[in-house]
Scaffold this active site. Structure first.
Site, short mmCIF file in Angstrom:
data_model
loop_
_atom_site.label_atom_id
_atom_site.label_comp_id
_atom_site.label_asym_id
_atom_site.label_seq_id
_atom_site.Cartn_x
_atom_site.Cartn_y
_atom_site.Cartn_z
N CYS A 107 0.91 -1.40 0.04
CA CYS A 107 -0.15 0.06 0.19
C CYS A 107 0.90 1.18 0.03
CB CYS A 107 -0.83 -0.02 1.25
SG CYS A 107 -1.73 1.42 1.48
N HIS A 135 1.69 -8.24 13.41
CA HIS A 135 1.03 -8.00 12.39
C HIS A 135 2.02 -7.48 11.13
CE1 HIS A 135 -1.24 -5.15 9.53
NE2 HIS A 135 -2.46 -5.73 10.35
N GLU A 137 2.24 -5.28 8.75
CA GLU A 137 2.65 -3.99 8.57
C GLU A 137 3.52 -3.33 9.65
OE1 GLU A 137 0.54 0.64 8.59
OE2 GLU A 137 -0.71 -1.06 8.15
N SER A 271 -10.34 -4.54 3.74
CA SER A 271 -9.94 -5.81 3.25
C SER A 271 -11.14 -6.81 2.95
CB SER A 271 -8.96 -6.45 3.87
OG SER A 271 -9.37 -6.58 5.15
#
Length: 301
Positions: A107, A135, A137, A271
């Protein structure tokens, strides 16, 4: 029969980063029709997207006990797709060393956060990164350097000796949690620099829930592993909505259980395929049988 008002919360569902990731995966299969394609972790946090990608002969490897660097050991040939959540520079380097073809579906907002963190690391700042442990990210950032400290909301703030502290965050955090954690850090480190990196897609979806009026039931459609979906659930509760339900698909609900509610709001995580949310909406608002999920239609975007 009791008259019901079904509110479709806007905006909701796929964000730009998720759309980019899915389109990237589909285009990669077209570009490399005969190559083995493996996604390093879940492309986005939705198991139905993962299942749908299998129709394109795109495999996913995921193991919550392993970092992205460790997961790379399981890919030996072909193409590796980096997920929407981004990866650390170490993952890039290792993938290149293995001779894999690299496709980056990260992203843009995640890449922006990585760039900002690297900038302050280069200026010898200690980084306080607010996010969720393990996580992907967050992992892509807290594994960048030993000078990056992961801070999870509601947990103790680390003690460091330097006054050069830069504070930022995972893009899908709750606006409430972030504000509270910023305040805690500011009390301990009044000279710290703060940079709110909640992405606009996350922010406006949370705000849309806060703006709801006279709603007695909120349904959040999303995968339980989706941080942004679970934050929508939290925001709904904090907004004072009495009944908040977290579901993955229409299969998780029975229409009869919702007949007692006058006003039902439906939203979905960034998502979550629109196809799945529409099934929930149609089932509750129309006189129809519970629809069946057709996996091959999930990625029709």
């Amino acid at each position: 029969m009791k008259t019901q008002n079904i509110i479709i919360v806007k905006p909701q569902g796929y964000c730009g980063g998720v759309l980019k990731a899915i389109e990237t995966a589909k285009k990669t299969r077209i570009q490399y029709p005969d190559q083995k394609i493996t996604i390093l972790g879940n492309l986005v946090h939705n198991q139905y997207v993962k299942k749908a990608l299998q129709y394109y002969s795109i495999d996913t490897i995921e193991d919550k006990t392993k970092t992205r660097v460790e997961l790379l050991d399981e890919i030996h040939e072909g193409i590796v797709i980096f997920t929407a959540h981004g990866v650390s520079p170490k993952v890039y380097e290792k993938a290149k060393e293995k001779g894999l073809i690299l496709v980056d579906a990260s992203c843009p907002f995640v890449l922006q956060t990585q760039k900002i963190v690297k900038q302050y690391l280069d200026e010898e700042y200690t980084i306080f990164y607010i996010g969720k442990n393990k996580h992907p990210e967050a992992e892509s950032i807290y594994t960048m350097s030993e000078h990056v400290h992961l801070i999870e909301p509601h947990k103790e703030i680390p003690k460091v000796s330097t006054s050069k502290i830069f504070v930022t965050n995972q893009t899908t955090m709750s606006i409430y949690e972030l504000k509270d954690t910023f305040e805690k850090i500011r009390r301990l480190y009044p000279n710290a620099l703060f940079h709110d990196e909640i992405c606009n897609a996350t922010r406006v979806r949370q705000q849309a829930i806060l703006d709801l009026k006279n709603v007695d039931c909120l349904i959040v459609v999303g995968d339980p592993t989706s941080n942004n979906s679970q934050k929508l659930v939290d925001i709904g509760k904090q907004a004072g909505i009495e009944h908040v339900f977290s579901i993955q698909t229409v299969e998780d609900i029975d229409k009869k259980d919702f007949e007692k509610y006058t006003t039902i709001a439906i939203t979905s995580g960034a998502s979550t395929p629109t196809y799945l949310t529409n099934q929930v909406k149609d089932y509750l608002s129309q006189d129809i049988e519970k629809p069946k999920i057709r996996i091959q239609e999930i990625l029709d975007i």
